[in-house]
Motif scaffolding. Sequence first.
Motif, mmCIF file in Angstrom:
data_model
loop_
_atom_site.group_PDB
_atom_site.id
_atom_site.type_symbol
_atom_site.label_atom_id
_atom_site.label_comp_id
_atom_site.label_asym_id
_atom_site.label_seq_id
_atom_site.Cartn_x
_atom_site.Cartn_y
_atom_site.Cartn_z
ATOM 1 N N ASP A 189 -14.355 -8.330 16.506
ATOM 2 C CA ASP A 189 -14.649 -7.537 15.316
ATOM 3 C C ASP A 189 -14.275 -6.080 15.572
ATOM 4 O O ASP A 189 -14.929 -5.392 16.358
ATOM 5 C CB ASP A 189 -16.141 -7.655 14.979
ATOM 6 N N VAL A 190 -13.209 -5.627 14.911
ATOM 7 C CA VAL A 190 -12.773 -4.235 15.066
ATOM 8 C C VAL A 190 -13.293 -3.465 13.853
ATOM 9 O O VAL A 190 -12.682 -3.453 12.790
ATOM 10 C CB VAL A 190 -11.239 -4.135 15.158
ATOM 11 N N CYS B 62 1.411 -2.098 13.900
ATOM 12 C CA CYS B 62 1.472 -2.461 15.312
ATOM 13 C C CYS B 62 2.910 -2.805 15.685
ATOM 14 O O CYS B 62 3.571 -3.578 14.969
ATOM 15 C CB CYS B 62 0.583 -3.675 15.602
ATOM 16 N N LEU C 50 -10.599 -13.059 14.118
ATOM 17 C CA LEU C 50 -10.375 -11.613 14.010
ATOM 18 C C LEU C 50 -11.005 -11.120 12.722
ATOM 19 O O LEU C 50 -10.762 -11.680 11.649
ATOM 20 C CB LEU C 50 -8.881 -11.293 14.002
ATOM 21 N N CYS C 51 -11.828 -10.094 12.815
ATOM 22 C CA CYS C 51 -12.443 -9.556 11.595
ATOM 23 C C CYS C 51 -12.608 -8.043 11.722
ATOM 24 O O CYS C 51 -12.463 -7.460 12.790
ATOM 25 C CB CYS C 51 -13.778 -10.241 11.308
ATOM 26 N N THR D 224 -9.695 -3.059 10.393
ATOM 27 C CA THR D 224 -8.571 -2.648 11.235
ATOM 28 C C THR D 224 -7.664 -3.815 11.579
ATOM 29 O O THR D 224 -6.457 -3.641 11.797
ATOM 30 C CB THR D 224 -9.096 -1.970 12.510
ATOM 31 N N THR D 225 -8.217 -5.040 11.625
ATOM 32 C CA THR D 225 -7.395 -6.201 11.978
ATOM 33 C C THR D 225 -6.419 -6.587 10.873
ATOM 34 O O THR D 225 -5.552 -7.439 11.083
ATOM 35 C CB THR D 225 -8.275 -7.422 12.324
ATOM 36 N N THR D 226 -6.543 -5.964 9.698
ATOM 37 C CA THR D 226 -5.595 -6.234 8.614
ATOM 38 C C THR D 226 -4.360 -5.326 8.718
ATOM 39 O O THR D 226 -3.449 -5.430 7.894
ATOM 40 C CB THR D 226 -6.251 -6.029 7.237
ATOM 41 N N PHE E 101 -0.725 -6.504 13.297
ATOM 42 C CA PHE E 101 -1.778 -6.641 14.307
ATOM 43 C C PHE E 101 -1.935 -8.081 14.792
ATOM 44 O O PHE E 101 -1.980 -8.341 15.995
ATOM 45 C CB PHE E 101 -3.121 -6.131 13.780
ATOM 46 N N GLU E 102 -2.034 -9.020 13.860
ATOM 47 C CA GLU E 102 -2.281 -10.411 14.273
ATOM 48 C C GLU E 102 -1.113 -10.960 15.098
ATOM 49 O O GLU E 102 -1.330 -11.635 16.120
ATOM 50 C CB GLU E 102 -2.521 -11.297 13.050
ATOM 51 N N PHE F 136 -1.368 -9.482 18.514
ATOM 52 C CA PHE F 136 -2.499 -10.099 19.217
ATOM 53 C C PHE F 136 -2.072 -11.445 19.799
ATOM 54 O O PHE F 136 -2.348 -11.743 20.969
ATOM 55 C CB PHE F 136 -3.674 -10.269 18.256
ATOM 56 N N SER G 210 -11.162 -11.133 6.231
ATOM 57 C CA SER G 210 -11.529 -10.377 7.431
ATOM 58 C C SER G 210 -12.185 -9.044 7.105
ATOM 59 O O SER G 210 -12.883 -8.465 7.938
ATOM 60 C CB SER G 210 -10.303 -10.142 8.318
#
Length: 361
Positions: free
Chosen positions: A139-140, A202, A280-281, A284-286, A290-291, A294, A321
Amino acid sequence: MEAVVVDAGSKLLKAGFALPDQPPSLIIPTQMKRVPEEESFNDNVLHEEITVDPVERGFIRDWDAIEDLLHHVLYTSLGWEISNEGQILFTDPLLTPKALREHLVQLMFEKFNVSGFYASEQPVLSLYAAGRISGCSVDVGHGKIDIAPVIEGAVHHIASRRFPIGGADLTNLLLRELTKSNSMVNLNPVVAESLKEQFAVCAEDELAYEKTKLACPKVEHTLPDGQVITIGRERYAVGEALFQPSILGLEAHGIVEQLVRCISTVSSENHRQLLENTVLCGGTTTMAGFENRFQKEAILSSSAIHPSVVKPPEYMPENLSMYQAWVGGAILAKVVFPQNQHITKADYDENGPAIVHRKCF
């Protein structure tokens, strides 16, 4: 009347009736503006606007402010009536101190006169929303990163980790970087936050990030006040900081390696189940890319079993998320209140605030 679910984050408060197939009906800033009392006004004095952050790094810090905010949410926005209050479920941040949990249940029964109360930890709820009872939540949030293994609906606290960096720190990083490259432009955190949401990305991997230092397309953007700003490699630094915390001046491993190290402290028989059900939640993970980054870092990680991100069920709301713990709370509320597993007013009157530890955690 359906139970209300509340997820009070450092940046946003999510609230609404427990309808798991819908997003929360209310998503508002947690930050509040304090209005001076009438007698403190003076026509000859310019009053500075005072902002209050009731929630910092995930935890409630200003109880008077959160009471005012919840009063607005529950009575004004969601339509509760005084003396006819309903049931409420709160999402509980990872590693919340016992005293804060007791304070919250006390506030709900003594100030809001709720008919029923329940709370559950955010990592568990995030997994529920993804259709899992075991796995690992990453969780970010706005003020912190929480990594928590969950086994059969229970957080493995010894292996869980909280890192005091989050979206706000990435905003400050972007503000610093843009100020260096646009020295004639006046920037502030609010503008930087908006720019982060629009432009942050990212890089595909560390090598691709290094290449942005040598050559990177630049974009001109006009700010609301008419100033023009140029954005180039700064937008990549934001995402890269999650994988290379040294960019923020921190001596720490990147987010994927932190996940792997957390899981390594759990019994080896659970490693596959946890790592292959990673959720991922957090807003920020959106971030764009990013995904994918990761997943790429996961393949390169030191673990024999590579972390794998779980996709949410198709019937879940879009952008899950952003409010995953809230949706998990809505799912749980459909179970605990009809089955009378919650804390009632009679439970509270008989046992006091400490009842929250026995019935909820």
